[in-house]
Design an enzyme around this catalytic site. Structure first.
Site, PDB file in Angstrom:
ATOM      1  N   TYR A 433       0.826  -1.223   0.000  1.00 14.30           N
ATOM      2  CA  TYR A 433       0.000   0.000   0.000  1.00 14.30           C
ATOM      3  C   TYR A 433       0.852   1.261   0.000  1.00 14.30           C
ATOM      4  O   TYR A 433       2.050   1.216   0.096  1.00 14.30           O
ATOM      5  CB  TYR A 433      -1.092  -0.015   1.058  1.00 14.30           C
ATOM      6  N   GLU A 434       0.161   2.382  -0.202  1.00 12.73           N
ATOM      7  CA  GLU A 434       0.828   3.684  -0.375  1.00 12.73           C
ATOM      8  C   GLU A 434       1.823   3.673  -1.530  1.00 12.73           C
ATOM      9  O   GLU A 434       2.913   4.221  -1.431  1.00 12.73           O
ATOM     10  CB  GLU A 434       1.521   4.108   0.931  1.00 12.73           C
ATOM     11  N   GLY A 435       1.448   3.023  -2.622  1.00 20.75           N
ATOM     12  CA  GLY A 435       2.336   2.920  -3.769  1.00 20.75           C
ATOM     13  C   GLY A 435       3.193   1.683  -3.624  1.00 20.75           C
ATOM     14  O   GLY A 435       4.133   1.665  -2.813  1.00 20.75           O
TER      15      GLY A 435
END
Ligand SMILES: Cc1cc2nc3c(=O)[nH]c(=O)nc-3n(C[C@H](O)[C@H](O)[C@H](O)COP(=O)(O)OP(=O)(O)OC[C@H]3O[C@@H](n4cnc5c(N)ncnc54)[C@H](O)[C@@H]3O)c2cc1C
Length: 583
Positions: A433-435
């Site tokens: 997550y978050e890229g």
């Protein structure tokens, strides 16, 4: 599950690599001082141990639930959240004028690390509030700021970041959720979002969704996206949560870890939203929030890695297998060389990543607080360069360290009694997550490296060279300075290769390997600095030993990594998609 914060290590960093004194000297920190900050950190360690850590096992066992349209968090979560909000843990970063404490980023990062080490699923409830406040403070109207910043500060509202859709994951430009402007200036949002952390819960009455959506006139791709605030409950005339807005959690994901944190499919049905910034600038503006969250993922990663390392360090002295002691008993497993190698590998990544994380947080404080604008800009660009290294490097380290902790516990690590396997399951998502980490590599090579034709990278390299020169003559660090010098040269060579092929297939093919080399150099730099600091202290020799270990076991790979980063796309092109098929 027991948790103790690594307060000694934190205090060392605050005296040396990331001096708290220089943060407190910033005009923006006039309202606080070092004594108060140390007291906050010590208190955070107690809260982590006494309130958050006891939730970790129950979080994993009970998980979050969706029943009759209501999402509930595991037993103990609502009470703990209420206590933390009442005690000010939601307002650490918030501006003073909106009821916050305006403490430095460095302090926020440390607190996030400690709470994550104790119970990362619970920490998820606190994760998004301050990054959401950042994007509101930077881009929202004064009216929205006055309305929402106090609620995020006092914890009466939590926040979410709402980007992902079934067809739009890493490629945010594929977002379809529509935002239709209404006559009164608000927008009606309609669409389905997935994987939304804390999309609904029973911790606070209000939830502020920070949503990416597309207006009808919006251009295709990411340039047509806009940013909206969508409250769970509409506000009544006095600004209190009133009628339900058109947004609800339609289902919860069943997932391998972070079970206490509800991951929701969110349905928006003409939900009332308020535009933040201008139409079409949504993704650009959201970076204020995403950058803060990437740093927070670093803090989560270091927190979990550190907790796993501590468990392993306790266990290896206790567990006896093999060999024979003086009294004929089997030896503690720490006596086996491979166990000690594993422990050192775990420590160089955990403590090295913590140092890098705090370095980025420290420079973030400098970027925000220095009055010398050139120095502030240099710090800001350095943070930009370090963020993908921290997000990707710390998340990989957390997974590896958690897995090594299981290995050192043997079968007792694989079964759930010791709570070690939970760390591995919880940590696995940090790389996603978050890229996802591949996206971090693209960001590093295509955006951060190419900025001003490599200027930030040259600044980073110059800082490392200065520290190498300063360490010359320290006999304990000969291997380290030689290995770091050589690794930096390898990274410079690979950087020149990437800069000569901007956004090419060759650059994309090599980006993740290049990023690994850059991570190794950055963490090696941290170990050089840590081993060079406080040379007279009783811990100095052990730090120098770990620096030598990092040189011998990690930096030794630098030439091979550079060669692999510069291989180009040809070999992968030969492995055409139609040749990589399932049987
Ligand atoms: C527990 C959990 C919580 C989450 N919380 C939130 C949240 O609060 N808000 C939110 O909006 N989202 C959230 N997400 C979603 C998360 O951000 C996405 O899962 C992530 O961005 C990846 O998107 P995806 O899953 O669609 O994978 P995809 O985009 O399909 O990617 C799959 C893999 O393909 C590769 N890949 C894809 N594109 C590229 C590329 N351009 N270059 C190289 N490789 C590539 C990568 O290896 C990647 O890991 C959460 C997810 C989970 C699991």
């Amino acid at each position: 599950m027991s948790y103790e914060a690594p307060l000694g290590e934190i205090a060392f960093l605050l005296r040396t690599l990331t001096p708290l004194a220089s943060v407190c000297a910033l005009p923006s920190c006039a309202h606080t001082d070092a004594d108060m900050i140390h007291a906050v950190i010590e208190q955070a360690a107690k809260v982590a141990r006494d309130i958050a850590a006891p939730l970790n096992a129950v979080s994993d066992r009970e998980g979050a639930r969706l029943e009759n349209g209501r999402v509930t968090t595991p037993p103990g979560f609502p009470k703990a959240y209420a206590q933390l909000a009442a005690d000010g843990w939601t307002s650490l970063a918030a501006p003073l004028e909106h009821g916050g404490q305006a403490l430095p980023q460095l302090v926020n990062t440390i607190v996030a690390e400690l709470f994550s080490g104790a119970c990362v699923a619970f920490q998820m409830a606190l994760l998004t509030g301050s990054p959401a406040a950042k994007v509101i403070a930077a881009h929202a109207s004064q009216e929205l700021k006055n309305l929402w910043l106090p609620q995020l500060a006092d914890g009466s509202s939590t926040a979410t970041i709402v980007i992902t859709e079934p067809q739009a994951g890493s490629d945010v430009g594929l977002v379809r959720t529509r935002a239709q402007r209404r006559e009164d200036g608000t927008y009606g949002l309609t669409g389905t979002k997935i994987f939304i952390s804390q999309g609904d819960h029973d911790l606070a009455e209000q939830i502020l969704h920070v949503v990416i959506a597309r207006t009808p006139e919006g251009a295709p791709g990411s340039r047509g996206l806009s940013l909206f605030l969508v409250p769970k409950r509409l506000l009544d005339n006095e600004g209190r949560p009133g009628a339900a807005n058109g947004v609800r959690a339609a289902r919860l994901e069943h997932k391998m870890g972070l079970k206490g944190s509800p991951t929701c499919e969110m349905v928006f049905e003409d939900a009332t939203g308020y535009l933040v910034g201008k139409e079409g600038e949504g993704l650009r503006n959201l970076f204020a929030m995403m950058n803060a969250m990437r740093l927070d993922v670093g803090a989560q990663s270091v927190g979990v890695a550190s907790a796993a390392l501590r468990k392993a360090l306790l266990y290896v002295h206790d567990r006896r297998q093999g060999g024979a002691d003086a009294d004929g008993k089997p030896v503690p497993i720490v006596r086996h060389p491979d166990v000690r190698r594993t422990l050192m590998a775990m420590r160089v990544w955990t403590d090295g990543m913590r140092a890098l994380l705090y370095t980025a947080a420290w420079h973030e404080d400098m970027a925000q607080g220095l009055t010398d604008r050139e120095a502030a800009a240099r710090s800001m660009h350095l943070v930009g360069w370090l963020l993908p290294l921290i997000k990707a490097g710390a998340s990989e380290a957390a997974s590896t360290v958690a897995s090594q902790a299981i290995q050192l516990h043997g079968g007792h690590g694989y079964v759930s009694d010791h709570g070690v396997e939970q760390y591995a399951r919880d940590a696995r998502v940090f790389a996603i997550y978050e890229g996802a980490n591949a996206i971090q590599a693209n960001d590093l090579v295509m955006r951060k490296l190419t900025r001003a034709e490599g200027e930030t990278f040259r600044h980073f390299a110059a800082l490392i060279r200065a520290d190498i020169e300063a360490a010359a003559g320290d006999g304990r660090l000969v291997e380290m300075t030689a290995a770091l010098t050589h690794s930096l040269e390898a990274l410079e060579q690979a950087s020149a290769y990437m800069l000569a092929r901007p956004a090419s297939a060759d650059a994309h093919a090599g980006a993740p390997i290049y990023m690994q080399l850059a991570i190794n150099v950055a963490v090696g730099w941290m170990w050089l600095k840590m081993a060079s600091a406080e040379r007279e202290s009783p811990d100095a020799d052990l730090r120098a030993l770990h620096a030598r270990f990092f040189a011998a076991h990690v930096l030794v790979d630098s030439d091979a990594l550079a060669r692999r980063a510069m291989l180009g796309a040809a070999l992968l092109d030969e492995a055409a998609p139609e040749r990589l098929v399932a049987w």
